[in-house]
Structure formats: structure tokens, C-alpha cells
Motif scaffolding. Structure first.
Motif, short mmCIF file in Angstrom:
data_model
loop_
_atom_site.label_atom_id
_atom_site.label_comp_id
_atom_site.label_asym_id
_atom_site.label_seq_id
_atom_site.Cartn_x
_atom_site.Cartn_y
_atom_site.Cartn_z
N UNK A 3 0.84 -1.19 0.00
CA UNK A 3 0.00 0.00 0.00
C UNK A 3 0.88 1.24 0.00
N UNK A 5 1.99 4.56 1.76
CA UNK A 5 1.99 5.21 3.06
C UNK A 5 2.68 6.56 2.96
N UNK A 6 2.27 7.47 3.84
CA UNK A 6 2.85 8.81 3.75
C UNK A 6 3.67 9.13 5.00
N UNK A 8 4.37 12.19 6.79
CA UNK A 8 3.93 13.58 6.76
C UNK A 8 5.05 14.56 7.11
N UNK A 9 6.06 14.09 7.86
CA UNK A 9 7.17 14.98 8.26
C UNK A 9 7.96 15.50 7.07
N UNK A 49 -4.45 16.83 2.25
CA UNK A 49 -4.87 17.63 3.40
C UNK A 49 -3.74 18.56 3.76
N UNK A 55 1.18 18.85 6.08
CA UNK A 55 0.42 18.45 4.89
C UNK A 55 0.73 16.99 4.59
N UNK A 56 -0.18 16.35 3.90
CA UNK A 56 0.05 14.96 3.48
C UNK A 56 -1.00 14.58 2.46
N UNK A 58 -3.41 11.29 0.92
CA UNK A 58 -4.05 10.09 1.45
C UNK A 58 -4.73 9.36 0.30
N UNK A 61 -7.01 2.74 1.34
CA UNK A 61 -6.20 1.78 2.11
C UNK A 61 -6.39 0.34 1.62
N UNK A 147 4.81 1.35 7.60
CA UNK A 147 6.19 1.84 7.68
C UNK A 147 6.49 2.15 9.13
N UNK A 149 7.82 4.46 12.16
CA UNK A 149 7.87 5.91 12.38
C UNK A 149 8.67 6.24 13.63
#
Ligand SMILES: Cc1cc2nc3c(=O)[nH]c(=O)nc-3n(C[C@H](O)[C@H](O)[C@H](O)COP(=O)(O)OP(=O)(O)OC[C@H]3O[C@@H](n4cnc5c(N)ncnc54)[C@H](O)[C@@H]3O)c2cc1C
Ligand code: SF4
Ligand code: SF4
Lengths: 149, 421
Positions: A3, A5-6, A8-9, A49, A55-56, A58, A61, A147, A149
Motif C-alpha cells: 500500500x 503510506x505517507x 507527513x514529516x 490535506x 500536509x500529506x 491520502x 487503504x 512503515x 515511524x
């Protein structure tokens, strides 16, 4: 299954994932042509968003228990039993938005011009999600099992 | 083992798909009084309005029964059950024995006791054949009166309007869609129907049907008389429990089921519009007659019938319906009168947007979204997962509401498939 995955950092909110998502689902599969020549550009299949500085993006899923598939009133929304990819058969879809009602990720985008549900198909045709491939900061990861984090 | 399913609709599909994931050997027999390949019942109004053709109404592929090794007994009604002998009796005298039985007989229309019901062109609207008969009878320019402004009456109105029929809805409550909308919401939606020439009369119902062989009109309880070439009775549906009458299977409004969809009798299950299962918001059993619920209850029943113990957390009402470009998504408790509920709402008359959230203590228990419906499922998720909404409650009405307003930990857990700690 694999899948998107983001992280966001490291997302800078450039929206290139959206641009390439549109391109990947366009007739010409080319950024410039998709944006210049197509009268009706495809609806993005990705949600971005943003509330600075965060920001990220999406995407769907492709849930194991996919509520959108179980709830779809026409049978348009289906999960491939082998790959696990959830896709919408736009020939069958009537735009009732029951899937929008049940997707807890808000990952289904309404294509209001065609009155059909639009969602991430992991770029099934191309083999690799275009958003991941084109993210300049590698904020998007295509991996199995999440992932760290 | 032989599994018998009465009813050939979505609850059946939920059950068959769940069974066949794990069990390819048990016999499955499906009995239905309708003769059609499994179709999407909600699409009958689309079919009526020429928005979907008959061949597009099938809910699963043509090889569904063959692929899933399902034996079909169609065009025959099940008339009774002997739960001790484990037999289902069919009209015309045959019977079928079962090891496990799933009753998925859905709902049937409520018919009010009024004079003149036997006239021609008095319709109900819950089956494919109802839609075909109505479509045949409803000529462009003719007049139709729909008794009942609930979900089914509303969808029938849309279909008939598409056919060029002059439509009047008569609704006993003070507004249409009263089970899912409040006064503000119903007024927004009513306007879009009225702008198209659909008439809505509230606070009254039909007293008498006028006409000779064919219906010519109706007399309302308020004294008003309306002309009608077709009359559609759409005041609601009740669980179709006929087949379990005279058995020991417990019924309240619907067939009572536990959280595995088992009835009061061993080896007998029920799912869908006929079942009265647990509603997690009212915290008691309730009939929730919606498509997603029927699929999911059917699935749980299917698994338990083959010995896979899985229980259902419960459901709550939720609907996504529309009239042309007016869309609404609602879920849970939408119009509470008690003080214990907090209401957070915003209306935008220009854009015809309405958002309303119903909060109890720190939990979201219901919402109404009209026209601004994108990402509605986030809210459905908060209800279902009983999320503590305190940290982001003040942002619920934001146009761009999303995961970004959630505490980082919760957001990441959701988006990265992590366990919430
Ligand atoms: C016009 C309309 C629009 C709708 N729109 C929506 C919508 O947009 N979204 C939504 O969520 N829900 C909608 N619904 C509700 C939805 O269709 C139902 O919740 C769903 O069909 C229930 O499925 P089920 O499997 O319980 O039974 P049903 O679909 O009711 O099917 C039951 C079947 O069993 C058969 N049967 C009954 N008794 C017997 C017997 N004794 N012997 C043999 N066969 C029998 C019946 O003939 C029927 O074919 C709509 C309903 C209608 C009528
Ligand atoms: S659209 Fe939503 S519900 Fe459906 S599989 Fe994707 S994330 Fe899950
Ligand atoms: S909008 Fe399309 S895919 Fe979504 S539930 Fe309705 S018919 Fe199915």
C-alpha cells in the motif's frame, strides 16, 4: 498487500502527487498533454490535506474488510480476490455515494461530471503508483505492512 | 451439510460469499419467490426513470450461482418452516430439508386500511415487477400521487419525474424524509423537488381512493381531493416474517437475532430487512432496513452457519440518497429532542449546504450532511469506532475537515495501519 503510506514529516505540500495521479489516469499519460489537451481532466484519486505547516496526501487503504465493497448498492465496487486491490467499475456505478458514506478514510472522491466514484487503483495499469514515483521528497512509500515511524 | 437460504437478495449474497471463502463443499440452496437473477433493489427507481437499463441491474455476475455452487429454487414461495424436523415447506407441496437455515426474506410494504385499494393502477414500490408495472402505467403527462414521503416514496418521485409524470407526494409527518432529516434539512431538500414541479403535501394522508375500475384520484384526510392516474403506496416496509409465523422462532417487529445472527432456535439464522439485530447507538435490537446492513448481517450469518464464530458489533442507520444534484448523507441519531445531546450545525442557504453533528458526551452519535457530503465516512467512522472527539470537536464544521485536525498520534495510527495505543 503493498500500500501507499505517507511520511507527513517530509511532505512539503507541493501537490505533485495529485498532478501525477491525474496524469496517470488521463488519456495521454503525459503531464502536459493531460493538462492542456484533455477537455475533461480525470478527477484525482487522492486526497491532499493541508493545514500549514502540516500536509500529506491520502489514498485508499484497500481495506481487508472493505466496507465500501460490502455496502455498494450496485456491485460496482469490488475487491480483487488475488491482488486485494479495490476498484470501482464505473460502468456499473450510479453515483449513489453509499461508498462515500462508509469509507472511514474519506478516500473516495466524487467524480461529479461523470457521476461515478473515483478512487486509487494503485495505478493497476502502470504497475507502480504514480504518486509514489513522482514525489520529489520521497514522502510517499509503497510498501508491505506499513512503515516504521 | 445443507444450508438453505430463503430470499435471493443482498443478505443472501453476503452469506454465500462468506461461506464460499472457507467452505466449498457444503450444499447451498436458495429459495426465492421472485424469478430474477440477484438484482440491486435500490436501482428499481433508476430503472423506472430510465437511468439504468434492466441488464445493468444485476448485483453479481451472471455466473454467480454456478461459480458458488448454489442450487436455485426460484419462482416458488416458502410457506412454512418446521424447525424441529428441519424442513422448509414450499407452496405446491414440496419441501426441502436443511442442516442450517438462513431467513433473508426482507421487507414487505405496509398497506394502510383504506377504501378502494383493489382498483387498477394502485401500486407498491419495492420489487422489480412493481417497477415494471408502474413504468408501463405511468405515461408522460399523467398524474401520480405518492402516499408517503420516506426514502422509497422519495426515490419513486424521482423516477416518475424523470418519466415526465406530474408528481404529488402526500406525507403524514410535517416534512418529507422525516426519519433521517430534521426540519431545516427537509426544507432544503423539499425546495429542490418543488423547483422541479413536484408537489409536496404534508400533515395528512389518504382517506379514500376514488375511481371505478381504475384509480382516478384520492380524497385526503384534510378534505382535499387530488386527481391521479397512478397511486403509489409508500408509507413504509415491515419485516416479512410470514414464513416464521406458527413456529417457535421469536419475533418482535422483526426476527430477533443475537450478534451472530442466530434466532432463538438453534441452526436457524436471519439477516437483512427481516432481522431485528443489535443497534449500537440505541443499545437495543432494532430493524435497520438498509443495503449495507443486509450484506454485513448476511456475511456474519454465513460464517457462523459454517462454524466460524464471528460476532457483529452492531449497526446503526445510515443513508446516502439524492435527488438529481441534491445529495444527502445521514447516519445515526439525526434529530434528537432530549437535552443530553449537543448539536453543532451550520446552514448556508446560498450554496444549499447543511451540516449537523449530534454529540453525546464526548462521542459523535449522528450527522446530517446536505450537498457538502465529501468525506462523510470520516464521521461514520467516528460513530462506529466510538472515537473521543473532544480534541477536534471545534473543527467539525470546517470546510476542509480531515485527518489533519486529529491529534497526530491518532492520525498516524489510522493512516499508517498502526495499533492505537
Ligand atoms: C425503492 C427502494 C430503494 C432503496 N434504496 C436504498 C438505498 O439507496 N440504500 C440502502 O441502503 N437501502 C436502500 N433500500 C433498502 C434495501 O433495498 C434493503 O435494505 C435490502 O434490499 C434488504 O435486503 P434483504 O436481503 O434483507 O432482502 P430483500 O432485498 O428485501 O429481498 C428479500 C427477497 O426474499 C424474497 N422472499 C420473501 N419471502 C419469501 C418467501 N416466503 N419465499 C421465497 N422468497 C421470499 C423476496 O421476494 C425478495 O426477493 C431501498 C429499498 C427500496 C425498495
Ligand atoms: S475506499 Fe475506503 S473503505 Fe474502500 S477499501 Fe479504500 S479505504 Fe477501505
Ligand atoms: S457510488 Fe458507485 S461505487 Fe459507490 S456505492 Fe454507489 S454505485 Fe457503488
Amino acid at each position: 498487500m503493498k500500500k501507499v503510506y505517507v511520511k507527513e514529516e517530509v511532505c512539503v505540500g507541493c501537490r505533485l502527487c495529485e498532478v501525477y495521479c491525474i496524469t496517470s489516469h488521463s488519456k495521454y499519460k503525459d503531464v502536459l498533454k493531460a493538462y492542456k489537451l484533455e477537455t475533461q481532466r480525470p478527477t484525482p484519486r487522492i486526497v491532499i490535506e493541508e493545514n500549514k505547516p502540516v500536509s500529506f496526501s491520502l489514498q485508499c487503504r484497500h481495506c481487508d474488510d472493505a466496507p465500501c465493497v460490502k455496502s455498494c448498492i450496485t456491485g460496482a465496487m469490488q475487491k480483487d480476490p488475488l491482488t486485494g486491490v479495490v476498484t470501482c467499475d464505473t460502468d456499473k456505478c450510479v453515483g449513489c455515494w453509499t461508498c462515500v458514506l462508509v469509507c472511514e478514510f474519506g478516500a473516495i472522491i466524487r467524480d461529479v461530471n461523470n457521476k461515478v466514484a473515483s478512487k486509487c487503483d494503485l495505478c493497476a495499469e502502470a504497475g507502480e503508483p504514480a504518486c509514489v514515483k513522482n514525489c520529489p521528497n520521497e514522502a510517499l512509500v509503497y510498501s508491505e505492512g506499513g512503515i516504521s515511524v | 451439510m445443507r444450508i438453505v437460504i430463503i430470499g435471493n437478495s443482498v443478505a443472501m449474497v453476503g452469506a454465500v460469499e462468506a461461506i464460499r471463502k472457507y467452505d466449498t463443499s457444503s450444499e447451498i440452496v436458495v429459495i426465492s419467490d421472485e424469478t430474477y437473477h440477484v438484482y440491486s433493489r435500490p436501482l428499481i427507481s433508476y430503472y423506472l426513470g430510465n437511468l439504468v437499463s434492466e441488464d445493468k441491474m444485476i448485483y453479481r455476475e451472471k455466473d454467480f450461482y454456478r461459480k458458488n455452487k448454489v442450487e436455485t429454487v426460484f419462482g416458488i414461495k416458502a410457506i412454512s418452516i418446521d424447525e424441529r424436523k428441519k424442513e422448509v415447506y414450499l407452496e405446491k407441496g414440496d419441501s426441502i430439508s436443511f442442516d442450517k437455515l438462513l431467513i433473508a426474506t426482507g421487507g414487505k410494504p405496509i398497506i394502510p386500511p383504506v377504501e378502494g385499494l383493489n382498483k387498477k393502477n394502485v401500486h407498491t414500490f419495492i420489487k422489480m415487477d412493481d417497477a415494471k408495472k408502474l413504468k408501463e402505467a405511468a405515461k408522460p403527462g399523467s398524474k401520480a400521487v405518492i402516499v408517503g414521503g420516506g426514502l422509497i416514496g422519495f426515490k419513486a418521485a424521482e423516477g416518475l419525474h424523470h418519466l415526465g409524470v406530474d408528481v404529488t407526494i402526500v406525507e403524514l409527518a410535517d416534512r418529507i424524509l422525516s426519519t433521517i432529516l430534521d426540519a431545516e434539512g427537509a426544507s432544503l431538500v423539499s425546495q429542490s423537488l418543488q423547483n422541479d414541479g413536484i408537489k409536496i403535501i404534508t400533515g395528512t394522508t389518504v382517506d379514500k381512493i376514488i375511481g371505478d375500475e381504475y384509480v382516478k384520484g384520492v380524497l385526503l384526510k384534510n378534505g382535499q381531493e387530488l386527481e391521479a392516474d397512478n397511486l403509489i403506496i409508500a408509507i413504509g416496509v415491515v419485516p416479512n416474517v410470514d414464513v416464521v409465523k406458527n413456529t417457535s422462532i421469536s419475533i418482535n417487529r422483526g426476527i430477533l437475532v443475537d450478534n451472530t445472527m442466530k434466532t432463538s432456535v438453534e441452526d436457524v439464522y436471519a439477516a437483512g430487512d427481516v432481522a431485528e439485530g443489535y443497534d449500537m447507538l440505541v443499545e437495543s435490537n432494532r430493524v435497520v432496513p438498509i443495503w449495507p446492513n443486509a450484506y454485513m448481517q448476511g456475511e456474519i450469518a454465513g460464517l457462523n452457519m459454517i462454524g466460524i464464530n464471528k460476532s457483529f458489533k452492531g449497526i446503526f442507520p445510515m443513508n446516502s440518497i439524492g435527488y438529481k444534484n441534491t445529495n444527502m448523507i445521514t447516519a445515526g441519531i439525526t434529530n434528537p429532542q432530549q437535552e443530553e445531546f449537543e448539536i453543532i450545525s451550520k446552514i448556508d442557504h446560498n450554496r444549499k449546504y447543511y451540516k449537523k453533528f449530534v454529540v453525546k458526551e464526548n462521542r459523535l452519535v449522528g450527522f446530517i450532511l446536505i450537498n457538502d457530503i465529501d468525506r462523510a465516512g470520516l464521521f461514520t467512522g467516528f460513530i462506529k469506532n466510538e472515537t473521543d472527539i473532544t480534541p477536534f470537536k471545534k473543527y467539525l464544521l470546517n470546510d476542509d475537515f480531515g485527518f489533519i485536525y486529529l491529534p497526530k498520534k491518532l492520525r498516524k495510527a489510522k493512516m499508517l495501519d498502526l495499533e492505537v495505543v
